[in-house]
Write a protein that holds these residues in place. Structure first.
Motif, PDB file in Angstrom:
ATOM      1  N   ASN A 222       0.670   4.012  -2.824  1.00 17.23           N
ATOM      2  CA  ASN A 222       0.139   5.315  -2.440  1.00 17.23           C
ATOM      3  C   ASN A 222       1.089   6.433  -2.846  1.00 17.23           C
ATOM      4  OD1 ASN A 222      -1.698   7.118  -1.248  1.00 17.23           O
ATOM      5  ND2 ASN A 222      -0.643   7.018   0.721  1.00 17.23           N
ATOM      6  N   ASN A 223       2.386   6.232  -2.621  1.00 20.12           N
ATOM      7  CA  ASN A 223       3.383   7.229  -3.037  1.00 20.12           C
ATOM      8  C   ASN A 223       3.340   7.435  -4.544  1.00 20.12           C
ATOM      9  OD1 ASN A 223       4.188   7.362  -0.369  1.00 20.12           O
ATOM     10  ND2 ASN A 223       6.017   6.106  -0.655  1.00 20.12           N
TER      11      ASN A 223
ATOM     12  N   PRO B  27       0.796  -1.233   0.000  1.00 13.83           N
ATOM     13  CA  PRO B  27       0.000   0.000   0.000  1.00 13.83           C
ATOM     14  C   PRO B  27       0.826   1.279   0.000  1.00 13.83           C
ATOM     15  CG  PRO B  27      -0.959  -1.592   1.510  1.00 13.83           C
ATOM     16  CD  PRO B  27       0.351  -2.167   1.066  1.00 13.83           C
ATOM     17  N   GLN B  28       1.921   1.330   0.784  1.00 13.23           N
ATOM     18  CA  GLN B  28       2.693   2.574   0.871  1.00 13.23           C
ATOM     19  C   GLN B  28       3.364   2.961  -0.446  1.00 13.23           C
ATOM     20  OE1 GLN B  28       2.768   4.621   3.826  1.00 13.23           O
ATOM     21  NE2 GLN B  28       3.296   5.964   2.131  1.00 13.23           N
TER      22      GLN B  28
ATOM     23  N   ARG C 287      -3.679   0.958   5.429  1.00  7.67           N
ATOM     24  CA  ARG C 287      -3.884  -0.429   5.013  1.00  7.67           C
ATOM     25  C   ARG C 287      -2.682  -1.301   5.351  1.00  7.67           C
ATOM     26  NH1 ARG C 287      -5.398   0.737  -1.120  1.00  7.67           N
ATOM     27  NH2 ARG C 287      -3.662   2.188  -0.725  1.00  7.67           N
TER      28      ARG C 287
ATOM     29  N   ASP D  16      -5.225  16.994   3.737  1.00  7.30           N
ATOM     30  CA  ASP D  16      -3.923  16.862   3.092  1.00  7.30           C
ATOM     31  C   ASP D  16      -3.006  17.977   3.574  1.00  7.30           C
ATOM     32  OD1 ASP D  16      -1.728  16.569   1.415  1.00  7.30           O
ATOM     33  OD2 ASP D  16      -2.985  15.813  -0.215  1.00  7.30           O
TER      34      ASP D  16
ATOM     35  N   ASP E  61      -0.114   5.179   4.782  1.00  5.82           N
ATOM     36  CA  ASP E  61      -1.231   4.335   4.379  1.00  5.82           C
ATOM     37  C   ASP E  61      -1.628   3.376   5.491  1.00  5.82           C
ATOM     38  OD1 ASP E  61      -2.897   2.367   2.962  1.00  5.82           O
ATOM     39  OD2 ASP E  61      -2.205   3.428   1.169  1.00  5.82           O
TER      40      ASP E  61
ATOM     41  N   ARG F 201       0.816   6.823  -6.577  1.00  4.13           N
ATOM     42  CA  ARG F 201      -0.445   7.452  -6.976  1.00  4.13           C
ATOM     43  C   ARG F 201      -0.407   8.958  -6.734  1.00  4.13           C
ATOM     44  NH1 ARG F 201      -4.606   9.105  -4.163  1.00  4.13           N
ATOM     45  NH2 ARG F 201      -3.813   8.123  -2.254  1.00  4.13           N
ATOM     46  N   ARG F 202       0.173   9.365  -5.590  1.00  5.90           N
ATOM     47  CA  ARG F 202       0.230  10.780  -5.239  1.00  5.90           C
ATOM     48  C   ARG F 202       1.438  11.487  -5.841  1.00  5.90           C
ATOM     49  NH1 ARG F 202       1.377  11.176   0.128  1.00  5.90           N
ATOM     50  NH2 ARG F 202       0.288  13.130   0.447  1.00  5.90           N
TER      51      ARG F 202
END
Length: 290
Positions: free
Chosen positions: A36-37, A32-33, A203, A265, A201, A39-40
């Protein structure tokens, strides 16, 4: 020797199943991390000390598991010191998990380099001096312990009742334990100072918590069935890691779902006016900037 009883078959099967499920949970927790990185396109909200020291810890765990599984000398020394339970409780799934963790931890660490991924990286995301000191200090301690085994043992580390190579292996495992205790502190403090878990994250924490509970469950199941708790004392890294992970995972769950449930955020704050993000652990000059 007679054939195993139905109860013994069931317990062994359950232990095997628990081992692979917790390995799967812990392995999945690494995804997940970095996703997530990606994706962002940013590492904001993630303390760089976490993946940095994680790499060292899981390299140590990989060495520990591999040697216990495949070194006849270490297995003999373990059996000599644990005559009532001569077989180490390290399993192949432990090694598989450790190797996978090294790869994913290294991947997350590289995401802090814009030249590689092009992600946004905040100014405070630098490896602190205490974490760098722990990294190099651990390597020096391992080298020193190897020197002691070679020089103090009458037969070059083969005698299990003197300084032996298994002691070096336990030393490497304790590095992993120390890393596991320390690595969560910067992230927990960063969440506290930002009053947000955005970028961290949750998750991965849910999966890590599940894996920790199942890991302890497998160890207790194996030891209680054999009526011999030397599987716990002989494999302290597995027992300690599971408990430490559970404690910190619960803390992160509280931060995410209770303390900072009104999440926003914080990237603009990270760029412009970051509060003091230094933890008490990271208070030396050259650590996280004020």
């Amino acid at each position: 020797m007679g054939s195993p009883s139905p109860l013994e078959i069931f317990v062994k099967l359950l232990s095997w199943l628990l081992g692979w499920i917790y390995m799967l949970c812990w392995s999945l927790s690494f995804y997940p991390q970095p996703i997530n990185n990606f994706r962002r396109r940013s590492t904001y909200g993630l303390a760089i000390d976490f993946p940095t020291i994680n790499v060292l810890g899981f390299v140590c765990y990989t060495v520990y598991a591999a040697v216990f599984l495949y070194s006849p000398l270490i297995q003999e020394q373990y059996a000599a010191r644990n005559p009532h339970s001569p077989k180490p409780s390290v399993r192949f799934n432990d090694l598989a998990f450790a190797v996978h963790a090294v790869i994913l931890s290294t991947l997350v660490y590289t995401q802090f380099y814009p030249s590689i991924w092009g992600f946004k990286v905040a100014k405070y995301q630098r490896v602190s001096k205490p974490i760098a000191g722990l990294f190099w200090g651990s390597l020096i301690a391992i080298a020193l312990l190897a020197w002691i085994v070679v020089t103090k043992s009458p037969d070059g580390g083969s005698d299990p009742y003197s300084w032996a190579w298994i002691d070096l292996l336990y030393g490497i495992s304790y590095v992993k334990v120390v890393v596991t205790v320390v690595k969560y502190v910067p992230q927990a403090w960063l969440n506290y100072k930002r009053k947000s878990t955005v970028g961290w994250d949750i998750r991965q924490i849910i999966l890590d918590l599940s894996g920790g509970v199942l890991s302890i469950g497998q160890l207790i199941l194996d030891s209680s069935f054999d009526a011999d708790w030397s599987a716990v004392t002989g494999n302290p890294i597995k027992f300690l890691l599971g408990n430490v992970s559970i404690i910190f995972d619960v803390l992160f769950v509280v931060q995410h779902y209770i303390l900072y449930k009104d999440r926003t955020d914080k990237e603009s704050d990270d760029i412009n006016n970051v509060p003091n993000l230094r933890t008490p652990l990271l208070s030396e000059d050259g650590g996280l900037p004020q």
